[in-house]
Write an enzyme that holds these catalytic residues in place. Structure first.
Site, PDB file in Angstrom:
ATOM      1  N   HIS A 273       0.749  -1.047  -0.025  1.00 59.39           N
ATOM      2  CA  HIS A 273      -0.101  -0.079  -0.104  1.00 59.39           C
ATOM      3  C   HIS A 273       0.905   1.358   0.041  1.00 59.39           C
ATOM      4  O   HIS A 273       0.297   2.285  -0.440  1.00 59.39           O
ATOM      5  CB  HIS A 273      -0.900  -0.202   1.246  1.00 59.39           C
ATOM      6  CG  HIS A 273      -1.473   1.231   1.251  1.00 59.39           C
ATOM      7  ND1 HIS A 273      -2.631   1.716   0.569  1.00 59.39           N
ATOM      8  CD2 HIS A 273      -1.483   2.211   2.488  1.00 59.39           C
ATOM      9  CE1 HIS A 273      -3.229   2.954   0.896  1.00 59.39           C
ATOM     10  NE2 HIS A 273      -2.461   3.219   2.147  1.00 59.39           N
ATOM     11  N   CYS A 274       1.912   1.265   0.686  1.00 61.04           N
ATOM     12  CA  CYS A 274       2.945   2.489   0.864  1.00 61.04           C
ATOM     13  C   CYS A 274       3.459   3.000  -0.353  1.00 61.04           C
ATOM     14  O   CYS A 274       3.225   4.001  -0.695  1.00 61.04           O
ATOM     15  CB  CYS A 274       3.664   2.345   2.199  1.00 61.04           C
ATOM     16  SG  CYS A 274       2.740   2.069   3.765  1.00 61.04           S
ATOM     17  N   LEU A 275       4.692   2.287  -0.683  1.00 62.78           N
ATOM     18  CA  LEU A 275       5.614   2.691  -1.435  1.00 62.78           C
ATOM     19  C   LEU A 275       5.070   3.053  -3.158  1.00 62.78           C
ATOM     20  O   LEU A 275       5.476   4.330  -3.285  1.00 62.78           O
ATOM     21  CB  LEU A 275       6.781   1.516  -1.795  1.00 62.78           C
ATOM     22  CG  LEU A 275       7.726   1.190  -0.486  1.00 62.78           C
ATOM     23  CD1 LEU A 275       8.844   0.685  -1.113  1.00 62.78           C
ATOM     24  CD2 LEU A 275       8.036   2.740   0.171  1.00 62.78           C
TER      25      LEU A 275
END
Length: 434
Positions: A273-275
């Protein structure tokens, strides 16, 4: 410290009621940790399946053992509901909702806005509200604060507001939620002290910063740092291949330097989800201030081309063996975005499968953590038995524990290894590494 803050501080040190909005990869482990600390925890999620899972004591997150969850639910320490009004008497409310990107890669904070509106409808004096969702600097003050103060309450006196970036690393058994230092930024000194006290219940170390916008920026810097360095090593891998050098050997040797170097490793693309998303939240904010963040743009271009580069690497290898991608039987090993988890969010494996299928390849996959996937409307099931000799090429995308790499190398006609999972086997005619 005001009387309201002192009373809340005392409750947080005792047996408080804590609400967690969003019971995903961040929210559920956090809810469990607080429940284990002796707090009464109420989780809120609009997904009826998650609410039912918690009620049944059945975990849907790898980092939360079902036995642990079931015991907390049975003892009345943890409950779940879809009704935010259940949090009206909570001492602290933590918001852990998704922050995806829109179709044009602009930040989509609609989940934060919806959660803020819901909390605003029930907020009362004496409550602490913490936002954990990754977002651009200023969100806490610009989105949450005015909604809460519109209820006639004053931040830092009547209610308390803070931001604390989540740092969950799914599947990491060394750095768990408790061991990862917790950055907190309060709107006022009282807010900072209270949010530090809240997380001090479950974290071994709390790191206060000057305000919510700094804490918001910390998260974006952490993930932008990773994104840029992964892009650098991905481009380095491409350059090394053109020069006939092993990028894995180069990075391994460079890692022996005891200062000034941190190893990053190439791969088939960014996932999770983040990078793939977080740097765009920073880009959006600074563009509003008239500055173009060039490193973020360049890094994203490199990382997003990696799935296509992997497919080309596979196509070239087949071509060297007088085969085309069309009609080739391709076995993909690993669908999750990282080893030993079931998380497929933004996994590059999904894009790679889609490209291969569009080129006419007959794609199958194996992943012990992901039984089924749907790519471009087509449903795939993980093969039950690994028979590499039945495929023209084995494409290693996620090196889960448990694979017998020597056996795979012996049996496979061709292996394209994007993770150096076969690195310990030395050079082999049928193994091509990224």
């Amino acid at each position: 410290m005001s009387g309201s803050a002192a009373r809340l501080r005392a409750r947080l040190a005792g047996t408080p009621t804590i609400g967690v909005i969003g019971l995903g990869y961040v929210g559920l482990p956090l809810a469990v940790a607080f429940a284990e600390s002796g707090a009464s925890v109420i989780g809120v999620d609009l997904d009826a399946r998650r609410v039912a899972g918690v009620a049944a004591g059945e975990s849907f997150i790898e980092d939360v053992p079902t036995a642990t969850l079931a015991a907390l639910v049975r003892d009345g320490r943890l409950a779940a509901t879809s009704d935010v009004t259940a949090l009206k008497d909570a001492d602290a409310i933590i918001i852990c909702v998704p922050t995806p990107l829109g179709k044009s890669k602009e930040p989509d904070i609609s989940f934060i806005v919806a959660a803020a509106d819901a909390v605003a409808s029930i907020i009362r004096a004496g409550q602490l509200v913490v936002l954990e969702s990754t977002t651009y600097p200023g969100t806490t003050q610009e989105v949450l604060l005015p909604r809460f103060e519109a209820r006639g309450l004053t931040a830092g006196e009547d209610f308390f507001l803070a931001f604390s970036p989540e740092r969950i690393d799914p599947g990491n058994t060394k750095w768990t939620l408790r061991e990862i230092p917790k950055v907190v930024g309060g709107l006022t000194p009282a807010c900072r002290d209270l949010v530090a006290a809240l997380y001090g219940r479950v974290m071994t170390r709390v790191v206060p910063v000057s305000g919510p916008e700094t804490a918001e920026m910390v998260k974006l810097f952490e993930n932008t740092f990773r994104s840029v360095n992964i892009a650098l090593v991905n481009e380095f891998a491409i350059m090394c291949r053109k020069l006939g050098i092993s990028v894995w050997e180069v990075v391994s040797a460079a890692s022996t330097k005891p200062f000034g170097f941190m190893p990053f490793w190439p791969g088939p693309g960014l996932g999770g989800h983040c990078l793939p998303s977080d740097p765009y939240y920073l880009s959006y904010k600074v563009r509003m201030e008239g500055y173009e963040p060039r490193f973020i743009t360049f890094a994203d271009e490199i990382n997003r081309q990696m799935p296509t580069y992997v497919v080309q690497l596979l196509a070239d290898a087949l071509n060297d063996r007088a085969r085309s991608v069309r009609g080739a039987r391709v076995l993909v090993l690993g669908i999750a975005y990282k080893p030993n988890v079931a998380d497929t969010r933004d996994s590059p494996a999904l894009e790679i499968i889609e490209i291969l299928a569009a080129k006419g390849a007959q794609v199958a996959y194996h992943d012990p953590h992901v039984p089924t996937i749907t790519v471009n409307g087509v449903r795939y099931e993980s093969v039950r038995a690994l028979r590499p000799a039945e495929h023209d090429v084995v494409l290693v995308l996620t090196p889960h524990d448990g694979y017998d790499w020597p056996a795979l190398a012996r049996e496979a006609k061709l292996i394209i290894d994007t993770r150096n999972a076969t690195g310990g086997l030395g050079a082999a005619a049928n193994v091509i590494r990224l």
